[in-house]
Design a protein around this motif. Structure first.
Motif, short mmCIF file in Angstrom:
data_model
loop_
_atom_site.label_atom_id
_atom_site.label_comp_id
_atom_site.label_asym_id
_atom_site.label_seq_id
_atom_site.Cartn_x
_atom_site.Cartn_y
_atom_site.Cartn_z
N SER A 17 24.96 12.64 16.42
CA SER A 17 25.03 11.98 15.11
C SER A 17 26.34 11.23 14.98
O SER A 17 27.34 11.55 15.64
CB SER A 17 24.93 13.02 13.99
OG SER A 17 23.68 13.65 14.00
N LYS A 19 28.54 8.75 11.81
CA LYS A 19 28.55 8.18 10.46
C LYS A 19 29.47 6.97 10.44
O LYS A 19 30.67 7.08 10.70
CB LYS A 19 29.03 9.20 9.43
CG LYS A 19 28.90 8.74 7.99
CD LYS A 19 29.28 9.85 7.03
CE LYS A 19 29.05 9.46 5.58
NZ LYS A 19 29.37 10.56 4.64
N SER A 21 31.24 3.74 8.46
CA SER A 21 31.76 3.45 7.13
C SER A 21 31.98 1.96 6.97
O SER A 21 32.35 1.27 7.92
CB SER A 21 33.08 4.19 6.89
OG SER A 21 32.91 5.59 6.97
N TYR A 79 28.06 3.84 3.56
CA TYR A 79 27.99 4.59 4.81
C TYR A 79 26.61 4.43 5.45
O TYR A 79 25.61 4.20 4.77
CB TYR A 79 28.23 6.07 4.55
CG TYR A 79 29.51 6.36 3.80
CD1 TYR A 79 29.51 6.58 2.42
CD2 TYR A 79 30.73 6.40 4.47
CE1 TYR A 79 30.67 6.84 1.73
CE2 TYR A 79 31.91 6.67 3.78
CZ TYR A 79 31.87 6.89 2.41
OH TYR A 79 33.03 7.14 1.73
N ARG A 81 24.64 6.86 8.09
CA ARG A 81 24.59 8.03 8.95
C ARG A 81 23.46 7.85 9.94
O ARG A 81 22.34 7.53 9.58
CB ARG A 81 24.38 9.31 8.14
CG ARG A 81 24.30 10.54 9.04
CD ARG A 81 24.23 11.84 8.29
NE ARG A 81 24.02 12.95 9.20
CZ ARG A 81 24.98 13.58 9.86
NH1 ARG A 81 26.24 13.22 9.67
NH2 ARG A 81 24.70 14.59 10.67
N ASP A 83 21.39 9.75 12.92
CA ASP A 83 21.05 11.03 13.56
C ASP A 83 20.13 10.79 14.75
O ASP A 83 19.46 9.78 14.84
CB ASP A 83 20.38 11.96 12.54
CG ASP A 83 21.30 12.38 11.43
OD1 ASP A 83 20.90 12.32 10.25
OD2 ASP A 83 22.45 12.77 11.73
#
Length: 120
Positions: A17, A19, A21, A79, A81, A83
């Motif tokens: 994963s 994330k 920004s 953001y 994210r 996965d």
């Protein structure tokens, strides 16, 4: 002056994963929709997800089960994210402004991008 700055790109293993920004400045975060797109070598630009000032969200079908967009108005950040990343997710990721969410709305401005590499 509208400015966007992406960060968070990294080398990540398949299945992991990450994330990303996006920091915005020069405008109120809810004035534009903010979207994410990516550009891989030899491939067309691909719009991934977008969120409007009213928190209406659009996500491309191919990543719908794996990518999640969110925003923090106080911090003026958006953001993405990611996965269960795959090798095909390797690309430079950009955030940009749009008048509304969806593939039909072009990106008006965007940042320098952040590199995501998925490899073992």
């Amino acid at each position: 002056q509208v400015q966007l700055q992406e960060s968070g790109g990294a080398l990540v293993q398949p299945g992991g994963s990450l994330k990303l920004s996006c920091t915005v400045s020069g405008f109120a975060l809810d004035y534009y929709a903010i979207g994410w797109f990516r550009q891989a070598p030899g491939k067309e630009r691909e719009a991934l997800s977008c969120i409007t000032g009213r928190n209406i969200i659009w996500v491309e079908d191919s990543v719908k089960d794996r990518f999640t967009i969110s925003r923090d108005n106080r911090k003026k950040m958006v953001y993405l994210r990611m996965d269960s990343v795959k090798a095909d997710d390797t690309a430079v990721y950009y955030c940009g402004t749009q008048n509304s969410c969806g593939k039909d709305f072009p990106f008006l401005s965007w940042g320098q991008g952040t590199q995501v590499t998925v490899s073992s």
